[in-house]
Design a protein around this motif. Structure first.
Motif, PDB file in Angstrom:
ATOM      1  N   GLU A 136      54.354  38.035  31.625  1.00  0.00           N
ATOM      2  CA  GLU A 136      53.507  37.319  32.581  1.00  0.00           C
ATOM      3  C   GLU A 136      52.505  38.270  33.234  1.00  0.00           C
ATOM      4  O   GLU A 136      51.339  37.918  33.425  1.00  0.00           O
ATOM      5  CB  GLU A 136      54.384  36.663  33.649  1.00  0.00           C
ATOM      6  N   GLN A 139      49.784  39.058  30.817  1.00  0.00           N
ATOM      7  CA  GLN A 139      48.857  37.931  30.711  1.00  0.00           C
ATOM      8  C   GLN A 139      47.947  37.859  31.934  1.00  0.00           C
ATOM      9  O   GLN A 139      46.745  37.593  31.815  1.00  0.00           O
ATOM     10  CB  GLN A 139      49.650  36.628  30.565  1.00  0.00           C
ATOM     11  N   ARG A 140      48.511  38.118  33.109  1.00  0.00           N
ATOM     12  CA  ARG A 140      47.696  38.106  34.318  1.00  0.00           C
ATOM     13  C   ARG A 140      46.653  39.220  34.290  1.00  0.00           C
ATOM     14  O   ARG A 140      45.523  39.034  34.737  1.00  0.00           O
ATOM     15  CB  ARG A 140      48.593  38.263  35.553  1.00  0.00           C
ATOM     16  N   THR A 143      43.946  38.138  31.951  1.00  0.00           N
ATOM     17  CA  THR A 143      43.146  37.086  32.582  1.00  0.00           C
ATOM     18  C   THR A 143      42.250  37.667  33.673  1.00  0.00           C
ATOM     19  O   THR A 143      41.068  37.314  33.788  1.00  0.00           O
ATOM     20  CB  THR A 143      44.071  36.017  33.180  1.00  0.00           C
ATOM     21  N   GLU A 146      39.326  39.482  32.154  1.00  0.00           N
ATOM     22  CA  GLU A 146      38.305  38.572  31.633  1.00  0.00           C
ATOM     23  C   GLU A 146      37.520  37.929  32.774  1.00  0.00           C
ATOM     24  O   GLU A 146      36.287  37.782  32.706  1.00  0.00           O
ATOM     25  CB  GLU A 146      38.968  37.492  30.772  1.00  0.00           C
ATOM     26  N   GLU A 147      38.224  37.546  33.848  1.00  0.00           N
ATOM     27  CA  GLU A 147      37.535  36.972  35.006  1.00  0.00           C
ATOM     28  C   GLU A 147      36.597  37.991  35.645  1.00  0.00           C
ATOM     29  O   GLU A 147      35.504  37.636  36.098  1.00  0.00           O
ATOM     30  CB  GLU A 147      38.565  36.478  36.018  1.00  0.00           C
TER      31      GLU A 147
END
Length: 355
Positions: A136, A139-140, A143, A146-147
């Motif tokens: 997790e 993945q964070r 993310t 990418e943000e």
């Protein structure tokens, strides 16, 4: 002869010492039973005076006793040691990468071995939980990266790119005129160029503030406070207590990013009229507290609202610090991080995260 016997005896003792515990117990129990059977039979026959078939009877009882002893001990010990075999097979599966295997309960098992099996399975459950948490977190991180790229691309497109486009248009107009340029147009070019440079500097400052590397955490937090006043109109008061000192790059970066994320939450979500940053240097510890007078929230709900609390907690734990959150609706939010300074030497041989 005596030396040969001693050598053979030593070899047998070493061989027995390397046997599994199952066979050690089996041999020991069998020897006890056989010795008892032979001695008991011999003494019984001698006491009755019947010595005519003494050797045959002793041999019969010895063979029968040995067979029955080995058989019974084999069955009982195999059942008793079955949980250990199961644990060994389970551990071998884990070693091969199967972390979802669990040691089954064995009927008629010893209670202590049952507790050991339960502890082993609980340890595997914890390990799987850590793996899930790591996935997790990964993945964070992906993310968030990418943000962040999208945000930088948007800011570059919305401000510097448009300013540079306008600057290019003005320069082309001047080129097409082929005549002296008046002072007003030159001033417009200067102002536009200055604004573009300031926008690019602001983006670079947010990505990695040079003051953090050059002057340390306290100065970087003071610059961060000024930045949020300029960008969001949020008054941020910075208090530095204790003797200012340079910390390890990992600790300074972690605390700076926590403060940055906390102030971003305050500016975007809290509807606060002010915020405070309290940085305190103590002997062996540095603590950081970010507090606001905003609307607050329920901490359990905050983890699912995209407020970056998970990332702040992870950054604190990466430098062996503690993270505490206090908030309730209508009463603001307080975030406190404490990091032991003795851990700074532990990072000397590791690669720091530069974000």
């Amino acid at each position: 002869m005596t030396t040969r016997i001693a050598t053979i005896t030593g070899y047998l003792v070493r061989s027995l010492a390397h046997l599994p515990i199952f066979y050690k117990v089996l041999i020991a129990n069998s020897l006890i039973v056989v010795t008892g059977a032979v001695a008991g039979t011999t003494l019984t026959l001698l006491s009755t005076g019947s010595t005519e078939h003494l050797f045959e009877l002793v041999a019969l009882f010895t063979i029968a006793g040995t067979f029955l002893s080995v058989l019974i001990n084999w069955i009982v010990l195999r059942a008793a040691f079955r949980p250990i075999d199961v644990l060994e097979q389970t551990a071998d599966e884990v070693r091969r990468g199967n972390f979802h295997v669990r040691a089954p309960s064995v009927p008629l098992s010893d209670p202590d071995l049952e507790n050991l099996t339960a502890t082993f399975n609980a340890m595997l459950d914890t390990l799987v939980g850590y793996q899930q948490r790591l996935r997790e977190l990964s993945q964070r991180v992906l993310t968030a990266q990418e943000e962040e790229r999208q945000r930088i691309a948007r800011e570059l497109h919305d401000d510097p790119a448009q300013s540079l486009t306008a600057l290019l248009v003005l320069l082309k107009m001047l080129h097409d005129r082929q005549q002296p340029t008046d002072g007003r147009t030159l001033q417009e070019l200067i102002d536009l160029t200055t604004a573009t440079l300031e926008s690019i500097r602001a983006i670079a400052q947010e990505l990695r503030p040079p003051v953090l590397d050059d002057f340390g955490l306290a100065a970087a937090l003071e610059g961060l406070a000024a930045q949020y006043w300029q960008r969001f109109g949020l008054p941020v008061h910075v208090y530095v207590r204790g003797q200012r000192q340079r910390l390890s790059p990992e600790i300074e970066l972690a605390l700076y990013r926590i403060a940055q994320e906390a102030l971003t939450n305050v500016a975007k979500h809290a509807d606060a009229t002010y915020a405070t940053i309290d940085l305190q240097f103590r002997e062996g510890t540095v603590s950081l507290r970010i507090e606001d007078d905003g609307r607050g929230f329920e901490p359990r709900e905050g983890l699912g609202r995209g407020l970056g609390l998970f990332g702040m907690r992870e950054r604190a734990e990466l430098v062996h610090g503690t993270f505490a959150l206090e908030s309730e609706p209508g009463h603001g939010t307080r975030i406190t991080v404490a990091v032991p300074l003795e851990s700074r030497t532990q990072f000397a041989s590791t690669t720091g995260v530069r974000a």
